[in-house]
Design an enzyme around this catalytic site. Structure first.
Site, PDB file in Angstrom:
ATOM      1  N   GLY A  10       0.951  -1.264  -0.111  1.00 30.62           N
ATOM      2  CA  GLY A  10       0.130   0.114  -0.012  1.00 30.62           C
ATOM      3  C   GLY A  10       0.985   1.346   0.016  1.00 30.62           C
ATOM      4  N   GLY A  11       0.142   2.300   0.059  1.00 28.48           N
ATOM      5  CA  GLY A  11       0.834   3.558   0.241  1.00 28.48           C
ATOM      6  C   GLY A  11       1.829   3.773   1.379  1.00 28.48           C
ATOM      7  CB  ALA A  12       4.624   6.080   2.049  1.00 24.44           C
ATOM      8  CE  LYS A  16       3.286  -0.029   3.243  1.00 23.31           C
ATOM      9  NZ  LYS A  16       3.255   1.496   3.491  1.00 23.31           N
ATOM     10  CB  ALA A  36      13.985  -4.306  11.452  1.00 27.07           C
ATOM     11  CB  ALA A  38      14.346   1.008   8.734  1.00 23.03           C
ATOM     12  CG  HIS A  52       7.723   0.884  12.828  1.00 21.77           C
ATOM     13  ND1 HIS A  52       6.864   0.145  11.991  1.00 21.77           N
ATOM     14  CD2 HIS A  52       7.362   2.146  12.243  1.00 21.77           C
ATOM     15  CE1 HIS A  52       6.366   1.000  10.887  1.00 21.77           C
ATOM     16  NE2 HIS A  52       6.756   2.098  11.062  1.00 21.77           N
ATOM     17  CB  ALA A  54       7.064   1.846  20.956  1.00 16.48           C
TER      18      ALA A  54
END
Length: 138
Positions: A10-12, A16, A36, A38, A52, A54
């Site tokens: 889906g979009g930013a 999601k 992860a 990132a 994220h 948390a």
């Protein structure tokens, strides 16, 4: 649910990750491994990563793998694995000068070999206007 591949896209900033976490929790109960991709390269990304983290249950295993996602999947202790996100992983590979298609094929082979359920979060990079930079267009 075993040996499934689920794509969540889906979009930013469309929710999601939250949706994927709910699905993973329903499938794996507290037994979920989270991969992860990132990297905290700037202040905004550090904040998003902290948010994220948390939101995830403390019982989940977290594997940080900006490049070595197939290896992280092999090492994951649980049968339900959430990869967040495919888009960042592909970007990381491209920026490192690595070939994307062989890496994706390796990930799929590892998933099939392990029999783990893999939920994959991905962004709709080209949805809407033409992306502003060559990396996103590529």
């Amino acid at each position: 649910m075993q040996n499934h591949l689920v794509l969540i896209t889906g979009g930013a900033r469309a929710g999601k990750s939250r949706f994927a976490q709910a699905q993973a929790l329903a499938l794996g109960q507290a037994q979920v491994s989270f991969i992860a991709t990132a990297e905290p390269l700037d202040g905004e990304m550090r904040q998003r990563i902290a948010k994220h983290r948390a939101e995830r249950p403390p019982t989940w295993e977290t594997l940080e793998a900006p490049l070595e996602v197939p290896q992280a999947l092999q090492e994951a202790r649980h049968g339900v694995v959430l990869l967040d996100c495919l888009t960042l992983w592909v970007s990381n590979l491209m920026l490192a000068g690595l070939e994307v298609l062989p890496a994706l094929e390796h990930l799929l082979a590892v998933r099939a070999q392990t029999g783990k359920t893999l939920l994959v979060v991905s962004n709709e990079v080209g949805l809407g206007v033409v992306p502003e930079n060559s990396l996103a267009r590529h």
